[in-house]
Design a protein around this motif. Sequence first.
Motif, PDB file in Angstrom:
ATOM      1  N   GLY A  42      80.452   9.362  33.963  1.00 23.78           N
ATOM      2  CA  GLY A  42      80.528   8.400  32.868  1.00 23.78           C
ATOM      3  C   GLY A  42      79.180   7.816  32.502  1.00 23.78           C
ATOM      4  O   GLY A  42      78.170   8.052  33.178  1.00 23.78           O
ATOM      5  N   SER A  43      79.184   7.045  31.433  1.00 20.05           N
ATOM      6  CA  SER A  43      77.962   6.395  30.955  1.00 20.05           C
ATOM      7  C   SER A  43      78.278   4.955  30.584  1.00 20.05           C
ATOM      8  O   SER A  43      79.366   4.653  30.097  1.00 20.05           O
ATOM      9  N   TYR A  97      76.676   1.596  28.447  1.00 17.43           N
ATOM     10  CA  TYR A  97      75.703   1.173  27.445  1.00 17.43           C
ATOM     11  C   TYR A  97      75.852  -0.322  27.196  1.00 17.43           C
ATOM     12  O   TYR A  97      76.967  -0.806  26.997  1.00 17.43           O
ATOM     13  N   ALA A 134      81.684   5.390  28.326  1.00 13.38           N
ATOM     14  CA  ALA A 134      82.305   6.671  27.996  1.00 13.38           C
ATOM     15  C   ALA A 134      82.486   7.425  29.304  1.00 13.38           C
ATOM     16  O   ALA A 134      81.703   7.248  30.239  1.00 13.38           O
ATOM     17  N   SER A 135      83.533   8.218  29.364  1.00 13.66           N
ATOM     18  CA  SER A 135      83.817   8.979  30.577  1.00 13.66           C
ATOM     19  C   SER A 135      84.091  10.434  30.224  1.00 13.66           C
ATOM     20  O   SER A 135      84.681  10.727  29.187  1.00 13.66           O
ATOM     21  N   GLU A 136      83.642  11.298  31.139  1.00  9.46           N
ATOM     22  CA  GLU A 136      83.922  12.746  31.000  1.00  9.46           C
ATOM     23  C   GLU A 136      83.612  13.217  29.586  1.00  9.46           C
ATOM     24  O   GLU A 136      84.411  13.929  28.958  1.00  9.46           O
ATOM     25  N   SER A 137      82.453  12.859  29.112  1.00 11.28           N
ATOM     26  CA  SER A 137      82.065  13.241  27.752  1.00 11.28           C
ATOM     27  C   SER A 137      81.859  14.751  27.682  1.00 11.28           C
ATOM     28  O   SER A 137      81.317  15.355  28.600  1.00 11.28           O
ATOM     29  N   ARG A 138      82.308  15.308  26.583  1.00  7.92           N
ATOM     30  CA  ARG A 138      82.276  16.776  26.437  1.00  7.92           C
ATOM     31  C   ARG A 138      81.948  17.157  24.998  1.00  7.92           C
ATOM     32  O   ARG A 138      82.270  16.443  24.063  1.00  7.92           O
ATOM     33  N   PHE A 139      81.365  18.353  24.880  1.00  7.95           N
ATOM     34  CA  PHE A 139      81.108  18.914  23.563  1.00  7.95           C
ATOM     35  C   PHE A 139      82.370  19.551  22.999  1.00  7.95           C
ATOM     36  O   PHE A 139      83.238  20.001  23.753  1.00  7.95           O
ATOM     37  N   THR A 168      79.095  21.215  18.159  1.00 11.99           N
ATOM     38  CA  THR A 168      78.658  20.576  16.912  1.00 11.99           C
ATOM     39  C   THR A 168      79.060  19.102  16.898  1.00 11.99           C
ATOM     40  O   THR A 168      78.636  18.352  16.033  1.00 11.99           O
ATOM     41  N   GLU A 169      79.881  18.708  17.845  1.00  8.75           N
ATOM     42  CA  GLU A 169      80.331  17.321  17.969  1.00  8.75           C
ATOM     43  C   GLU A 169      80.518  17.065  19.455  1.00  8.75           C
ATOM     44  O   GLU A 169      80.563  17.994  20.247  1.00  8.75           O
ATOM     45  N   TRP A 170      80.708  15.807  19.820  1.00  7.79           N
ATOM     46  CA  TRP A 170      81.030  15.512  21.215  1.00  7.79           C
ATOM     47  C   TRP A 170      81.689  14.147  21.306  1.00  7.79           C
ATOM     48  O   TRP A 170      81.707  13.364  20.344  1.00  7.79           O
ATOM     49  N   PRO A 229      83.151   8.957  21.875  1.00  9.18           N
ATOM     50  CA  PRO A 229      82.067   8.012  21.610  1.00  9.18           C
ATOM     51  C   PRO A 229      82.243   6.782  22.503  1.00  9.18           C
ATOM     52  O   PRO A 229      83.340   6.541  23.001  1.00  9.18           O
ATOM     53  N   PRO A 230      81.184   6.021  22.738  1.00  8.73           N
ATOM     54  CA  PRO A 230      81.302   4.845  23.607  1.00  8.73           C
ATOM     55  C   PRO A 230      82.420   3.927  23.114  1.00  8.73           C
ATOM     56  O   PRO A 230      82.550   3.675  21.916  1.00  8.73           O
TER      57      PRO A 230
END
Lengths: 359, 359
Positions: free
Chosen positions: B257-258, B260, B278-283, B288-290, B293-294
């Motif tokens: 996670g992140s 901010y 944000a957790s388990e962020s993925r493309f 082209t997107e991910w 968002p927070p």
Amino acid sequence: MAETQIRFGILGCADVARKVSRAISLAPNAALYAVGSRSLEKATKFAASNGFPESAKIYGSYDAVLDDPNVDAVYVPLPTSLHIKWAVLAAEKKKHILLEKPVALNVGEFDKILEACESNGVQLMDSTMWMHHPRTSKMKEFLSDPEKFGELRSIHAVSTFAADPDFLENDIRAKPDLDALGALGDVGWYCVRAVLWANDFRLPKSVTAFPGTVFNKAGVIISCGAALHWEDGKVATFHCSFLGNLTMSVTATGTKGSLYINDFLIPFEEKQASFSTASESRFSNLVTEWGPPPSQSTITTDLPQEVYMVTEFSRLVKSVKNDGTVAEKKWPTVSRKTQLVLDAVKISVEKGCEAVSLN
Amino acid sequence: MAETQIRFGILGCADVARKVSRAISLAPNAALYAVGSRSLEKATKFAASNGFPESAKIYGSYDAVLDDPNVDAVYVPLPTSLHIKWAVLAAEKKKHILLEKPVALNVGEFDKILEACESNGVQLMDSTMWMHHPRTSKMKEFLSDPEKFGELRSIHAVSTFAADPDFLENDIRAKPDLDALGALGDVGWYCVRAVLWANDFRLPKSVTAFPGTVFNKAGVIISCGAALHWEDGKVATFHCSFLGNLTMSVTATGTKGSLYINDFLIPFEEKQASFSTASESRFSNLVTEWGPPPSQSTITTDLPQEVYMVTEFSRLVKSVKNDGTVAEKKWPTVSRKTQLVLDAVKISVEKGCEAVSLN
């Protein structure tokens, strides 16, 4: 009359080539024309699943793409160690080149690519997509505003993603013979570019890697960072890593304003992107509150950022091809500066975090 | 029955004492009882304009505050160079101490304060307000969540404000004989604390100052930064400066996670504060997107953060005073670690950015 379309050949079937193929097919002044792979079968499959027209040329080698007289430009998503060979060959065959980042293993190699492009009169651009997002020029407007932002004092960039154990050992970007720059060349490239971009591409006085670089078993960097500073007191830091959750943040402070962005290199959404700013921030009387809080600007676009990149590249190629213009030097110059800083970080890592001068 | 109120004496009329006086008057278990200044007139004016009751004691010296047997605790917002003298004297007079940051000019001095507090059985806490905001424990919950955040990999803190030329020459925080640690001791203290806080107060293996430290004419640091790293590969950076627009941002990445936050040390609003995660962020498939968002969490509070600090300090003091409990060691330990890192940064700056070991 329809716009002239620059005919692209793709060298190899890398994962990222799927995204760029789509961008080429969406760009009004570009067309998917050919794809080459060492395996004809792979090239055939790639073309079929990535929007290539029926008429597209499918080749069983990169050479065949370069030998096709109808190919105007090539996109080169090959492993970095192969850039020098194939970019130089492409230039010699008068193909304009959209080159994946990092552009080379070091600036010495890149200079040979540059030389080949210059002596053959072809346009070179690296594939740093976010540079071409309309949001990027909006952010630059803010950073250039003497009232809203003032003079840049510091910029801090973070670009990480959490790779799985297999990636960390077997992905191209973790292999010493393929992408020897590892996380520095991949996610670090974007951070360095952001730092230079915010500094109007002025090279720093020195670059110092942070202690704590992490390498994989094969000795490739999978996490590192560095501090940069300029003669006039500006400072920058970046952290790039394959070990942290997907994050792409920039915080920049100027004498009068601040810029915040959490998705600088790929926007959360394809057709809408934001950034936040604050100017002349001040405390309340008792320093118990402050403001203004960051205010968000949102830019809506018709196309994803990689299409803007392909369109701009194709516009420059067309200008060289049809109008005889000399190839635009801005983009190769920016690539070279980015590579110079990357090289300096690598040297600093190798020298136990010594400061490496760039003057 | 009304709650026991800890009676505070304030040593000096520093600007920040206005904020803390208000906090003492708002805290249910604390009361403004006395203020001392070298000028009786200043103390009188200060009491009149900062919510002191009519019955408050106004003294023309700090000693007089310490000699008042009804004073339970003192708040010490004096210049850092005076901390050792007045904190030790206060401890000897059995006064509990809420001490402004940085707690001392170096850890050697702070150890003398600590010794005096321990041998006199008084509670010591530094005045790092944001530590006591309910938002801080919410953020810590996130950072401690093995699923949402995972293991911390990196944290980056920025704390700056744009001081005017007069401040940079004449403010206490820019004077070598008063607050010799300059921006490092002031805004840098918060960054170092945030970095340690996120690391469960484990000291880093080493600290390396960034090149590009800026000093004022008197040789006091007005802008600097450093990289820290831990044995297990965690890294941190911070940048602190009197030269950039008011900014207080933290970006932390974990394996999953992140985090901010853009107002970590003083929230934009007194009674409402946010942070984003944000957790388990993925493309997306084509990168082209991910996302996600927070996502923002907002904490609403009854009181501003400095009141939570005073309340917690007074609770501990009451426990020592009324129940004979031994003074809580957590807060002085945290102060000491923060000071240790500050000292290491200063040494690294003095040694031309050499890595300074903390083991």
